[in-house]
Design an enzyme around this catalytic site. Structure first.
Site, PDB file in Angstrom:
ATOM      1  N   GLY A  94       0.746  -1.272   0.079  1.00  0.00           N
ATOM      2  CA  GLY A  94       0.040  -0.236   0.021  1.00  0.00           C
ATOM      3  C   GLY A  94       0.995   1.363  -0.071  1.00  0.00           C
ATOM      4  N   GLN A 104       3.430  10.036   1.080  1.00  0.00           N
ATOM      5  CA  GLN A 104       4.586   9.053   1.007  1.00  0.00           C
ATOM      6  C   GLN A 104       5.287   9.316  -0.391  1.00  0.00           C
ATOM      7  OE1 GLN A 104       2.762   5.264   2.092  1.00  0.00           O
ATOM      8  NE2 GLN A 104       4.422   4.968   3.015  1.00  0.00           N
ATOM      9  N   CYS A 144       6.207   0.150   7.294  1.00  0.00           N
ATOM     10  CA  CYS A 144       5.738   1.141   6.354  1.00  0.00           C
ATOM     11  C   CYS A 144       7.076   1.572   5.473  1.00  0.00           C
ATOM     12  CB  CYS A 144       5.367   2.550   7.387  1.00  0.00           C
ATOM     13  SG  CYS A 144       4.912   3.748   6.472  1.00  0.00           S
ATOM     14  N   LEU A 145       6.841   1.996   4.358  1.00  0.00           N
ATOM     15  CA  LEU A 145       7.790   2.079   3.363  1.00  0.00           C
ATOM     16  C   LEU A 145       8.482   3.589   3.849  1.00  0.00           C
ATOM     17  CD1 LEU A 145       5.957   1.304  -0.100  1.00  0.00           C
ATOM     18  CD2 LEU A 145       7.871  -0.062   1.136  1.00  0.00           C
ATOM     19  N   HIS A 197      -4.405   1.790   7.555  1.00  0.00           N
ATOM     20  CA  HIS A 197      -2.660   2.230   7.633  1.00  0.00           C
ATOM     21  C   HIS A 197      -2.722   3.417   6.618  1.00  0.00           C
ATOM     22  CE1 HIS A 197       1.685   1.308   8.061  1.00  0.00           C
ATOM     23  NE2 HIS A 197       1.784   2.262   6.787  1.00  0.00           N
ATOM     24  N   GLU A 198      -3.159   2.914   5.315  1.00  0.00           N
ATOM     25  CA  GLU A 198      -2.937   4.073   4.327  1.00  0.00           C
ATOM     26  C   GLU A 198      -3.884   5.334   4.364  1.00  0.00           C
ATOM     27  OE1 GLU A 198      -0.257   3.806   2.824  1.00  0.00           O
ATOM     28  OE2 GLU A 198      -0.232   1.333   3.079  1.00  0.00           O
ATOM     29  N   HIS A 214      -2.456   7.685   6.736  1.00  0.00           N
ATOM     30  CA  HIS A 214      -1.350   8.454   6.336  1.00  0.00           C
ATOM     31  C   HIS A 214      -2.104   9.960   5.761  1.00  0.00           C
ATOM     32  CE1 HIS A 214       2.545   6.560   6.361  1.00  0.00           C
ATOM     33  NE2 HIS A 214       1.948   5.392   5.753  1.00  0.00           N
TER      34      HIS A 214
HETATM   35 ZN    ZN Z   1       2.920   3.480   5.940  1.00  0.00          ZN
END
Ligand code: ZN
Length: 169
Positions: free
Chosen positions: A46, A51, A96-97, A138-139, A142
């Site tokens: 995701g 991000q 998380c990226l 999660h997304e 963000h």
């Molecule tokens: Zn994340």
């Protein structure tokens, strides 16, 4: 398709409140495509607009085949996603990226219903359970400047932040 640079913690853009997309222009569609390409390249399941440095309410997600529910892999490109129902609870081990090498267990709802627009402006409803439900929570977090480490205890979060500071970039 262009792969974008992923914004890393503690970049302040990750703490911003994203704004609603008023019109789904070709630029927005291109951004969604680039976000998907970036997610697959990472690889991740995701990605949210902040991000990649954009403050639009856009997310992409693809959690692959789900053996538990039998659901086949599907790429979701969601514009202005809103959680309209949440129920149940599960322990979710997440990464998380934007927070490389950090994995921690947090509490999530086990089922969420998400309403959004697709890339053509058509309303869609995603009724998600398990891993997909976690990923969407999660997304969407963000888009509100929330990171999964915010759900950790104060002590745990302090340890994680110290570890992040030590990472060599
Ligand atoms: Zn994340």
């Amino acid at each position: 398709m262009a792969v974008l640079d992923i914004v890393l913690h503690p970049d302040p853009i990750l703490r911003e409140q994203c704004v609603e997309v008023k019109e789904i222009t070709p630029v927005i569609r291109q951004l969604l495509d680039a976000m998907a390409a970036t997610m697959y390249d990472a690889p991740g399941v995701g990605l949210a607009a902040p991000q990649v440095g954009s403050l639009h309410r856009l997310i992409v997600a693809d959690v692959g085949d789900d053996d538990e529910t039998g659901k086949k892999a599907q790429l979701y490109k969601l514009v202005n996603p809103v959680i309209t129902l949440k129920e149940g609870q599960l322990d979710s081990e997440e990464g998380c990226l934007s927070l490389p090498d950090i994995r921690e267990t947090v509490k999530r709802y086990s089922r969420v219903v998400v309403e959004a627009l697709d890339e053509n402006g058509k309303p869609i409803t995603v009724d998600a359970e398990g891993f997909l439900a976690v990923c969407l929570q999660h997304e969407i977090d963000h888009l509100n400047g929330v990171l999964f480490i915010d759900y950790l205890s104060k002590l745990k979060k302090t340890l994680v932040l110290a570890k992040l500071r030590k990472q060599i970039r």
